[in-house]
Scaffold this active site. Structure first.
Site, short mmCIF file in Angstrom:
data_model
loop_
_atom_site.label_atom_id
_atom_site.label_comp_id
_atom_site.label_asym_id
_atom_site.label_seq_id
_atom_site.Cartn_x
_atom_site.Cartn_y
_atom_site.Cartn_z
N SER A 144 3.60 24.35 42.51
CA SER A 144 2.58 24.71 41.54
C SER A 144 1.94 23.44 41.00
CB SER A 144 3.23 25.49 40.39
OG SER A 144 2.37 25.60 39.28
N TYR A 157 10.23 26.61 33.47
CA TYR A 157 9.57 26.70 34.77
C TYR A 157 8.99 25.35 35.18
CZ TYR A 157 6.21 28.27 38.32
OH TYR A 157 5.48 28.41 39.47
N LYS A 161 9.92 23.06 38.51
CA LYS A 161 8.93 22.68 39.52
C LYS A 161 8.84 21.16 39.65
CE LYS A 161 7.60 26.65 41.09
NZ LYS A 161 7.90 27.02 42.49
#
Length: 342
Positions: A144, A157, A161
């Site tokens: 991402s 999150y 990542k």
């Protein structure tokens, strides 16, 4: 797996919904004949497997919690035994919590990390155990833009990542040292219209939404399959103009982005609609098992999501663009030489 040919055997994690579901469909459409689907939710797995079989391909659906290494190893062993040697492994499974950091319980933060980061580590490990002896195969890490530019309300999150990028960079160096032909690449994605915004654990007062611009998951799926067929030696692929702009802007002015996101990052991730405080989440259990429903690939934002990305077209036609740029450059040089002679 030969360049430009679909993999014969592919494994996709998080295959029951969202990007994973769209990727499974795209692989089947592109000619992959045997696809293993790993996810926790039975309803979504069964529906995804039926879609694969409708194309004439073989599907193997395995309920797997990517946070549990033993489950992942058992799934990989079953794939090899029933479908054959794994050519492609796509790490995609994740979960998240929408909340300010101080409102996330330590167990919740750990769970996000175990699924979203360690799930990729586990998947990569079992894939390499089977690819390295054959000295071939491709691993795609689905990332991402938030792997480089963190945003508020998604600390768990974003941390996961970021960790995937660091882990993958180290692994790539080790494979290069071994002169291995196994390829590992990362596909960094933009905001996508997936079901996650309807089922992640949220402590926000309003309903979560992707930060615009929003793309349909098929954009991501096309990128993943394109990269899988042409792994080459590219370390990363940035998909979507917003991903490119976000990563480059963060390199040039991270402090400015901190202040900008402090002002806009809360509202841009919430709709005006109030959140149901009792809505179930998928942090600990899959939503489709709880509700008995298949959620598919799309979320609730079809009306404002882009089905195409000019930047993805540029990735898919990189060689053509490079050749065109070279031809234009040669033409300019030739024109200058002719002017000098005249």
């Amino acid at each position: 797996m030969h360049r430009n040919r679909p993999p014969a055997v592919a494994v996709v994690t998080g295959a029951s919904a969202g990007v994973g579901r769209a990727t499974v469909r795209e692989l089947a459409r592109a000619g992959t004949s045997r696809i293993a689907l790993l996810a926790r939710g039975r309803a979504g797995l069964d529906a995804a497997a039926a879609e694969v079989r409708a194309t004439g391909a073989e599907a193997l659906a395995i309920e797997t919690d990517m946070a549990d290494y033993q489950q992942v190893e058992a799934a990989a062993a079953r794939v090899t035994a029933e479908l054959g040697p794994i050519d492609l492994w796509v790490n995609n499974a994740f979960t998240s919590v929408f909340a300010p950091f101080e409102e996330i319980e330590p167990a919740e933060f750990r769970r996000v990390t175990e699924v979203t980061y360690l799930g990729f580590v586990h998947g990569t490990r079992v894939a390499l155990d089977r690819m390295l002896p054959r000295d071939e195969g491709t691993i795609v890490q689905v990332g991402s833009a938030l792997a480089y530019r963190s945003i508020p309300l998604q600390s768990a999150y974003c941390g996961a990542k970021h960790a995937i990028v660091g882990f993958t960079h180290a692994l790539r160096c080790e494979l290069a040292h071994q002169r291995s032909r196994v390829r590992v690449t990362v596909v960094q994605l933009p905001a996508l219209n997936t079901p996650q915004f309807d089922w992640v654990l949220s402590r926000l007062s309003r309903r979560p939404q992707p930060v615009p611009p929003i793309y349909q998951p098929e954009v991501a799926a096309r990128a993943i399959v394109h990269v899988a067929k042409r792994p080459g030696r590219r370390r990363e692929h940035w998909i979507g103009g917003s991903t490119v702009a976000t990563i480059l802007a963060n390199r040039m002015a991270p402090g400015l982005l901190d202040r900008y996101l402090a002002r806009t990052g809360y509202d841009s991730q919430q709709t005006p609609e109030a959140t149901d405080p009792h809505r179930p989440s998928n942090l600990w259990q899959p939503r489709d098992d709880a509700a008995g429903d298949d959620h598919g690939a799309h979320g609730s934002f079809d009306g404002c999501s882009h089905r195409r990305s000019p930047q993805l077209w540029a990735v898919e036609h990189r060689r053509l663009l490079t050749a065109s740029a070279g031809a234009v450059g040669l033409g300019a040089v030739a024109a200058r030489l002719l002017r000098r002679r005249s």
